[in-house]
Write a protein that holds these residues in place. Structure first.
Motif, PDB file in Angstrom:
ATOM      1  N   ASN A   1      25.257 -17.370 163.124  1.00 45.39           N
ATOM      2  CA  ASN A   1      23.853 -17.155 163.469  1.00 45.39           C
ATOM      3  C   ASN A   1      22.960 -18.157 162.752  1.00 45.39           C
ATOM      4  OD1 ASN A   1      24.561 -13.663 163.438  1.00 45.39           O
ATOM      5  ND2 ASN A   1      24.122 -14.885 165.254  1.00 45.39           N
ATOM      6  N   HIS A   2      21.860 -18.518 163.409  1.00 42.81           N
ATOM      7  CA  HIS A   2      20.919 -19.420 162.764  1.00 42.81           C
ATOM      8  C   HIS A   2      20.268 -18.717 161.577  1.00 42.81           C
ATOM      9  CE1 HIS A   2      17.391 -22.103 162.272  1.00 42.81           C
ATOM     10  NE2 HIS A   2      18.237 -23.023 162.721  1.00 42.81           N
TER      11      HIS A   2
ATOM     12  N   THR B   1      17.264 -18.716 160.120  1.00 38.02           N
ATOM     13  CA  THR B   1      15.966 -18.068 160.250  1.00 38.02           C
ATOM     14  C   THR B   1      15.977 -16.917 161.261  1.00 38.02           C
ATOM     15  OG1 THR B   1      15.337 -19.789 161.852  1.00 38.02           O
ATOM     16  CG2 THR B   1      14.664 -20.102 159.560  1.00 38.02           C
ATOM     17  N   ASP B   2      17.043 -16.798 162.057  1.00 43.82           N
ATOM     18  CA  ASP B   2      17.148 -15.649 162.953  1.00 43.82           C
ATOM     19  C   ASP B   2      17.526 -14.377 162.196  1.00 43.82           C
ATOM     20  OD1 ASP B   2      16.504 -17.241 165.074  1.00 43.82           O
ATOM     21  OD2 ASP B   2      18.584 -17.586 165.706  1.00 43.82           O
TER      22      ASP B   2
ATOM     23  N   LYS C   1      14.292 -13.595 158.281  1.00 43.62           N
ATOM     24  CA  LYS C   1      12.987 -13.876 158.879  1.00 43.62           C
ATOM     25  C   LYS C   1      11.871 -13.665 157.869  1.00 43.62           C
ATOM     26  CE  LYS C   1      14.534 -12.327 163.454  1.00 43.62           C
ATOM     27  NZ  LYS C   1      14.270 -11.398 164.580  1.00 43.62           N
TER      28      LYS C   1
END
Length: 512
Positions: free
Chosen positions: A331-332, A334-335, A338
């Motif tokens: 997963n990215h 900043t995803d 947050k």
């Protein structure tokens, strides 16, 4: 005679041999002293160098000044601006030697990047270690901050007029550092080969291992240490932002991958709780001066991680994936991590200090008063006066505050002509006072002796009716009666007060 000649020859030979031996011994002693002097001179030349320095980069509020003050042993750090300079005292306990390690701290404002050439230039490039700081108070900004400072550092190095051979030698030295890393052996086994290798601080080229996968993809030729500060804030992240263990595992695996690709070390520190600060100091002296560092990698405690350069690998990082269920490593960043929504408490406070214009406030109060006057019930006498003047005043209904009328007053509903006990007469009296023409007694109204029989009504051009004259006569009689009643009540009150006062005085005397 022949024997004597042979004896003399042997004696001379023995003396010559003895002299030769003495000369050899003297020469050996002289060589021994020379060897001792050479050894002392050699040891003197291996003193701690004084041209080493540390460059600290990171955004503002990441704890750069506080971290360096902790390494210095200063309890009250004072933050400057631009490019700060400090030094750390370094002592070699084995050789009883001391030196000063220069420290440059660059302000986090991007506008101060032009000051980098004072701290990192062609002269000290090969003798500089870089520290990149990020704070646990804002883990959602790590991706942007670390990539930005690596880019700034890379662009600055490319702008330096460095010899290509020097740059290549620095990069190769960093590769060798990663390849020659050895696990720290058990202290109870001093004969361990790993321990001996670490103690001798040397390793054969044949024993060098190939670089692990994804290691040193970006090689700047500088020793870099990524320091995560304020790890004590993790408890706040758990309480206020609902962070769980898998969030911290996701953060750790991401930053460890970042350090692996850029060939850096990793330290989680907390100056407030004094976590890993002493180990960071020892690791810096190990990387800069070659002093011993025997602490292994620490990955158990989530707020005190320690990853030396050359220890980590993708296989070791993948162990963190076992505890990550709701999130995935691919997963990215900043995803998953947050930034929290901006709180609106500041805007509310700004609204509170705004004041209303005085005239606007007064105008609104006037409207409220007008609305209150319109719903007020009219008295019977006022209704009669309004109907009497309806023929002469065609401009419209009266409003509170209009000419020929005093300010409105609310009339007690009990004062009604229909109520018994003469209260209706009293109500009519006070209502007549409200409509009395100012500047003269009731009934004067500008009348003359010639027209006494036809007095003018108050505020109107009509004549006084006999009913109204009778009301005024009754009002005068009622006023006289009320005056006498009030005077009688006042006399009784004074008499009673005098009696009470005399009684208190007699009681006081009787007590004594």
């Amino acid at each position: 005679m022949a024997l004597d000649s042979g004896t003399q020859t042997m004696t001379a030979s023995a003396l010559t041999s003895s002299l030769t031996t003495k000369k050899k011994d003297a020469a050996e002693k002289e060589n021994l002293w020379s060897a001792i002097l050479n050894e002392v001179q050699t040891q003197g030349s291996t003193k701690l160098p004084s041209n080493k320095s540390v460059l600290v980069l990171g955004d503002n509020a990441t704890g750069k000044t506080t971290l360096i003050a902790k390494l210095q042993g200063v309890e009250d750090p004072k933050k400057g601006s631009g490019l700060e300079y400090a030094y750390i005292d370094v002592k070699d306990e084995y050789r009883d030697d001391m030196t000063r390690l220069g420290v440059w701290v660059l302000d986090g404002d991007p506008g101060h990047k032009n000051l980098l050439h004072y701290a990192l230039n062609e002269t000290n490039y090969a003798h500089t270690l870089v520290i990149l700081t990020v704070s646990m108070t804002q883990p959602w900004d790590w991706l942007e901050q670390l990539n930005q400072w690596i880019k700034v550092l890379q662009q600055h190095i490319e702008s330096l007029s460095l010899d290509l051979k020097e740059k290549e030698a620095a990069r190769q030295r960093l590769v060798t550092t990663w390849q020659s890393y050895c696990e720290v052996g058990d202290d109870l086994d001093p004969g361990s080969p790993v321990k001996r290798t670490m103690r001798n601080n040397s390793i054969d080229e044949d024993d060098l291992l190939p670089l692990t996968e994804d290691a040193l993809l970006t090689n700047l030729g500088l020793d870099i240490v990524v320091v995560v500060t304020k790890t004590d804030y993790m408890t706040t992240l758990e309480k206020e932002y609902e962070y769980r263990d898998e969030h911290f595992d996701f953060i750790q695996q991401w930053i460890r991958n970042f350090c692996l690709r850029h060939g850096t070390s990793l330290f989680y520190t907390s100056v407030k709780e004094d976590k890993n600060c002493d180990l960071l100091y020892k690791y810096l002296t190990h990387r800069i001066y070659g002093l011993p560092f025997r602490t292994p990698a620490l990955v158990v405690e989530k707020d005190a991680v320690l990853i030396p350069a050359g220890w980590d690998s993708l296989k070791k990082i993948s162990i963190l994936y076992e505890n990550m269920h709701a999130v995935k490593a691919e997963n990215h960043y900043t995803d998953i991590i947050k930034a929290p929504p901006t709180r609106k408490a500041v805007s509310n406070r700004e609204a509170e200090v705004q004041t209303e214009d005085e005239q606007v406030f007064l105008a609104r109060q006037q409207e409220i008063l007008k609305q209150g006057g319109q719903v007020r019930g009219e008295s019977p006498l006022r209704s009669q006066a309004g109907s009497a003047s309806a023929g002469s005043n065609k401009s419209g209904p009266r409003t509170p505050g209009s000419a020929g009328q005093s300010s409105p007053k609310k009339i007690d509903p009990k004062l009604n002509p229909a109520t018994p006990g003469g209260e209706g007469v009293l109500a009519n009296f006070f209502n007549s006072l409200l409509h009395k023409k100012s500047g003269g007694p009731a009934g004067a109204g500008g009348a003359s002796p010639g027209n006494m029989g036809t007095p003018r009504a108050n505020g109107t051009d009509g004549l006084m009716t006999p009913e109204k004259l009778a009301v005024r006569t009754d009002a005068a009689a009622e006023l006289d009666r009320l005056s006498r009643s009030v005077k009688k009540d006042i006399d009784l009150s004074q008499k009673y007060a005098k009696h009470v006062k005399q009684r208190q005085k007699d009681d006081h005397l009787e007590w004594y």
